[in-house]
Design a protein around this motif. Structure first.
Motif, short mmCIF file in Angstrom:
data_model
loop_
_atom_site.label_atom_id
_atom_site.label_comp_id
_atom_site.label_asym_id
_atom_site.label_seq_id
_atom_site.Cartn_x
_atom_site.Cartn_y
_atom_site.Cartn_z
N VAL A 32 0.86 -1.19 0.00
CA VAL A 32 0.00 0.00 0.00
C VAL A 32 0.90 1.24 0.00
O VAL A 32 1.74 1.39 0.87
CB VAL A 32 -0.93 0.04 1.24
CG1 VAL A 32 -1.77 1.31 1.24
CG2 VAL A 32 -1.81 -1.19 1.29
N SER A 34 0.80 5.07 0.62
CA SER A 34 -0.09 5.85 1.46
C SER A 34 0.52 7.21 1.77
O SER A 34 1.68 7.46 1.48
CB SER A 34 -0.32 5.06 2.76
OG SER A 34 -1.08 5.78 3.68
N SER A 36 0.52 9.67 5.31
CA SER A 36 0.09 9.76 6.71
C SER A 36 -1.03 10.79 6.83
O SER A 36 -0.95 11.85 6.24
CB SER A 36 1.22 10.20 7.63
OG SER A 36 2.44 9.75 7.22
N CYS A 38 -4.02 10.61 5.70
CA CYS A 38 -5.05 10.51 4.66
C CYS A 38 -6.11 9.50 5.15
O CYS A 38 -5.79 8.34 5.41
CB CYS A 38 -4.43 10.04 3.35
SG CYS A 38 -5.62 9.52 2.10
N CYS A 41 -6.54 6.39 2.93
CA CYS A 41 -5.41 5.46 3.13
C CYS A 41 -5.62 4.66 4.40
O CYS A 41 -5.40 3.44 4.44
CB CYS A 41 -4.10 6.24 3.20
SG CYS A 41 -3.67 7.10 1.67
N HIS A 42 -6.07 5.33 5.46
CA HIS A 42 -6.34 4.68 6.74
C HIS A 42 -7.41 3.60 6.57
O HIS A 42 -7.28 2.50 7.10
CB HIS A 42 -6.77 5.73 7.76
CG HIS A 42 -7.08 5.16 9.10
ND1 HIS A 42 -6.10 4.73 9.98
CD2 HIS A 42 -8.27 4.93 9.71
CE1 HIS A 42 -6.68 4.26 11.07
NE2 HIS A 42 -7.99 4.37 10.93
N LYS A 45 -5.88 0.53 4.78
CA LYS A 45 -4.97 -0.20 5.67
C LYS A 45 -5.75 -0.96 6.74
O LYS A 45 -5.45 -2.12 7.03
CB LYS A 45 -3.96 0.76 6.30
CG LYS A 45 -2.96 1.33 5.29
CD LYS A 45 -1.94 2.23 5.93
CE LYS A 45 -2.50 3.59 6.23
NZ LYS A 45 -1.47 4.58 6.66
N VAL A 57 3.58 -1.10 3.89
CA VAL A 57 3.03 0.24 3.70
C VAL A 57 4.17 1.23 3.52
O VAL A 57 5.09 1.28 4.33
CB VAL A 57 2.15 0.66 4.91
CG1 VAL A 57 1.62 2.07 4.72
CG2 VAL A 57 1.00 -0.32 5.10
N GLU A 59 4.73 5.14 3.40
CA GLU A 59 4.15 6.47 3.66
C GLU A 59 4.94 7.47 2.82
O GLU A 59 6.07 7.83 3.15
CB GLU A 59 4.21 6.81 5.15
CG GLU A 59 3.42 5.87 6.04
CD GLU A 59 1.92 5.96 5.86
OE1 GLU A 59 1.42 6.88 5.17
OE2 GLU A 59 1.21 5.10 6.41
N GLN A 71 4.64 9.41 -5.90
CA GLN A 71 3.24 9.83 -5.95
C GLN A 71 2.84 10.25 -7.36
O GLN A 71 1.74 9.94 -7.82
CB GLN A 71 2.99 10.96 -4.95
CG GLN A 71 1.54 11.14 -4.62
CD GLN A 71 1.32 11.96 -3.36
OE1 GLN A 71 2.26 12.32 -2.66
NE2 GLN A 71 0.08 12.24 -3.07
N VAL A 94 -3.23 8.39 -4.01
CA VAL A 94 -3.16 7.53 -2.83
C VAL A 94 -4.55 7.32 -2.27
O VAL A 94 -5.39 8.19 -2.41
CB VAL A 94 -2.25 8.11 -1.71
CG1 VAL A 94 -0.80 8.05 -2.11
CG2 VAL A 94 -2.65 9.49 -1.30
N PRO A 95 -4.81 6.19 -1.68
CA PRO A 95 -3.93 5.05 -1.58
C PRO A 95 -3.83 4.33 -2.92
O PRO A 95 -4.75 4.38 -3.74
CB PRO A 95 -4.62 4.17 -0.55
CG PRO A 95 -6.06 4.47 -0.70
CD PRO A 95 -6.11 5.94 -1.05
#
Length: 131
Positions: A32, A34, A36, A38, A41-42, A45, A57, A59, A71, A94-95
C-alpha cells in the motif's frame, strides 16, 4: 552513437521512478502506497489488517523528494487504469494498492472488490491469506 547513448540516458532517467515503484510493489504480496493522515489510506490499511493481511506500507510523505516522485508515478498509473476520465488526478494518487505485484487500484477499487467478494480470493492467490 552519441545520440543513441543520450536517448538511452533519457529513457533510463524517465523510467527510474517507474522501475522503483515496480520494485517496491513487488516486494510483498500486498503493498500500500499511502500518505500519513489521509483518511482513505487509513480505511484501506484497516480493511486489509482486519482481513488478516499484513501489507507493506510506504508512507510517501515520509520519503522526501522520492515520495513526491513516486506519488506522481502512482497518479499516472491510477489515472491510466481508471475507467472514469473525471477522476481527480491528485485524489487518485493515494492510496494505491498492489496485490501480487500488480496494481489493484485505489480505495474505490479495493472497496468494490471487497463488497463484490473478489478481494479475498485475490489476496489468497497472491499468498497474502491462507484461510
Amino acid at each position: 552513437m552519441v545520440e543513441e547513448e543520450a536517448e538511452g540516458m533519457v529513457m533510463m532517467r524517465r523510467s527510474g521512478p517507474y522501475e522503483r515503484v515496480a520494485r517496491m510493489a513487488s516486494g510483498n504480496a500486498v503493498v500500500v502506497f499511502s500518505v500519513s493522515g489521509c483518511c482513505m489510506c487509513h480505511v484501506v490499511k484497516r480493511l486489509l489488517l482486519g482481513l488478516g493481511v499484513g501489507p507493506t506500507v510506504y508512507e510517501l510523505d515520509q520519503l522526501g523528494k522520492g515520495g513526491r516522485e513516486i506519488q506522481a508515478v502512482l497518479s499516472h498509473l491510477l489515472s491510466a487504469a481508471s475507467p472514469s476520465p473525471s477522476t481527480s488526478v491528485s485524489a487518485a494518487a493515494v492510496p494505491a494498492v498492489f496485490v501480487g505485484g500488480q496494481l489493484l487500484g485505489g480505495v474505490d477499487k479495493v472497496m468494490s472488490c471487497h463488497i463484490n467478494g473478489s478481494l479475498v480470493p485475490l489476496l489468497k492467490q497472491a499468498g497474502a491469506l491462507w484461510l
